[in-house]
Motif scaffolding. Sequence first.
Motif, mmCIF file in Angstrom:
data_model
loop_
_atom_site.group_PDB
_atom_site.id
_atom_site.type_symbol
_atom_site.label_atom_id
_atom_site.label_comp_id
_atom_site.label_asym_id
_atom_site.label_seq_id
_atom_site.Cartn_x
_atom_site.Cartn_y
_atom_site.Cartn_z
ATOM 1 N N GLU A 33 48.538 49.364 45.723
ATOM 2 C CA GLU A 33 47.325 50.179 45.725
ATOM 3 C C GLU A 33 46.083 49.317 45.542
ATOM 4 O O GLU A 33 45.045 49.567 46.159
ATOM 5 N N LEU A 34 46.183 48.301 44.691
ATOM 6 C CA LEU A 34 45.049 47.407 44.457
ATOM 7 C C LEU A 34 44.720 46.596 45.707
ATOM 8 O O LEU A 34 43.545 46.386 46.024
ATOM 9 N N LYS A 35 45.744 46.145 46.417
ATOM 10 C CA LYS A 35 45.495 45.388 47.649
ATOM 11 C C LYS A 35 44.856 46.282 48.719
ATOM 12 O O LYS A 35 43.920 45.872 49.418
ATOM 13 N N GLU A 36 45.365 47.494 48.828
ATOM 14 C CA GLU A 36 44.794 48.440 49.794
ATOM 15 C C GLU A 36 43.345 48.786 49.407
ATOM 16 O O GLU A 36 42.458 48.848 50.258
ATOM 17 N N TYR A 37 43.133 48.993 48.102
ATOM 18 C CA TYR A 37 41.783 49.284 47.609
ATOM 19 C C TYR A 37 40.835 48.136 47.935
ATOM 20 O O TYR A 37 39.714 48.358 48.428
ATOM 21 N N ALA A 38 41.272 46.904 47.666
ATOM 22 C CA ALA A 38 40.423 45.741 47.891
ATOM 23 C C ALA A 38 40.033 45.630 49.364
ATOM 24 O O ALA A 38 38.862 45.412 49.691
ATOM 25 N N ARG A 89 41.124 39.167 45.743
ATOM 26 C CA ARG A 89 42.292 39.313 46.617
ATOM 27 C C ARG A 89 43.362 38.267 46.287
ATOM 28 O O ARG A 89 44.552 38.579 46.215
ATOM 29 N N GLU A 90 42.922 37.023 46.123
ATOM 30 C CA GLU A 90 43.871 35.940 45.841
ATOM 31 C C GLU A 90 44.589 36.170 44.515
ATOM 32 O O GLU A 90 45.781 35.865 44.391
ATOM 33 N N LYS A 91 43.879 36.699 43.531
ATOM 34 C CA LYS A 91 44.486 36.955 42.225
ATOM 35 C C LYS A 91 45.573 38.025 42.337
ATOM 36 O O LYS A 91 46.682 37.861 41.801
ATOM 37 N N ILE A 92 45.273 39.114 43.025
ATOM 38 C CA ILE A 92 46.259 40.191 43.180
ATOM 39 C C ILE A 92 47.453 39.704 43.992
ATOM 40 O O ILE A 92 48.603 40.010 43.668
ATOM 41 N N ASP A 93 47.199 38.910 45.039
ATOM 42 C CA ASP A 93 48.291 38.371 45.851
ATOM 43 C C ASP A 93 49.200 37.464 45.018
ATOM 44 O O ASP A 93 50.422 37.475 45.178
ATOM 45 N N SER A 94 48.594 36.667 44.138
ATOM 46 C CA SER A 94 49.389 35.749 43.314
ATOM 47 C C SER A 94 50.296 36.517 42.359
ATOM 48 O O SER A 94 51.414 36.096 42.068
ATOM 49 N N MET A 95 49.830 37.655 41.881
ATOM 50 C CA MET A 95 50.647 38.466 40.967
ATOM 51 C C MET A 95 51.784 39.138 41.717
ATOM 52 O O MET A 95 52.863 39.365 41.147
#
Length: 271
Positions: free
Chosen positions: A51-56, A86-92
């Motif tokens: 959801e966070l990636k889609e939101y971003a 974006r990079e932070k969420i992807d890393s998680m």
Amino acid sequence: MYEFTQDCLTGIQKIDEEHEKLFGLINQTLKLLHNEMLQDKYHQVIEILEELKEYADRHFAGEEAYMAAINDPELELQKEQHMIFREKIDSMDLRNISEMENQQEVLEELMRYLTRWLYQHILSSDIMIGKMPPRQEWKHQDNPCVFTEQYLTGIPLIDGEHETLFEIIGEANALVKAELLHDKYDEIVGILDRLEEYTKEHFRDEEEYMESIGYAGLEAQKMAHHAFVSKLEEVDLDQVDQNQQEYLEGLMEFLFGWLSNHILKSDKLIR
């Protein structure tokens, strides 16, 4: 729980609606973090990250398009900050969360990051979208930092301290226009130090006053104050030294823009 209050509004309906959704995702993360009844949170963590990636992707694209349309001078900086998010969420998302212990660690890290983003991005950068005049306009004004009647709250202590803040920012403006002074590093650092010290003192006094009168918007004010101070504390002095004039001009835009907007939009509501 994190409340989407008046202080968080940019005045741009679409952006404000997207920000409100982020508050919902933050509260969803917080609730999941403290849910002791649910042991294995794998699917819920995956769902929040997705959801966070889609939101971003959706929110940042719309925000950047709006800023480009109005020629907002902070667009490039916003793009950089959006990429970091974006990079932070992807890393998680790459972390091993099949184990329950890792799930809690990811949720704790995510909460720290999202609340930091809330303080330092939405409450210090996004609220200025559309409110920053083009840099060329600043250059043609002798001193845009004049404390006029429009900024008066009617609270003598707060008004006096606001006027002092305007004077400090006015010194930054004078430094911008000091064309014969080529190395301005020491003066910039001195102004930043004074501004940080006095701002902390002012915010402390303002918050104590609001607490004394039982002001309902105190917590939102604290969040905005924290965002501003964090921005000052995280100044990269190496970058300042390498790009002194450009940095000063950007600093002027941010300082006066944020302070004047905060006074007119938030401080004048204190009753």
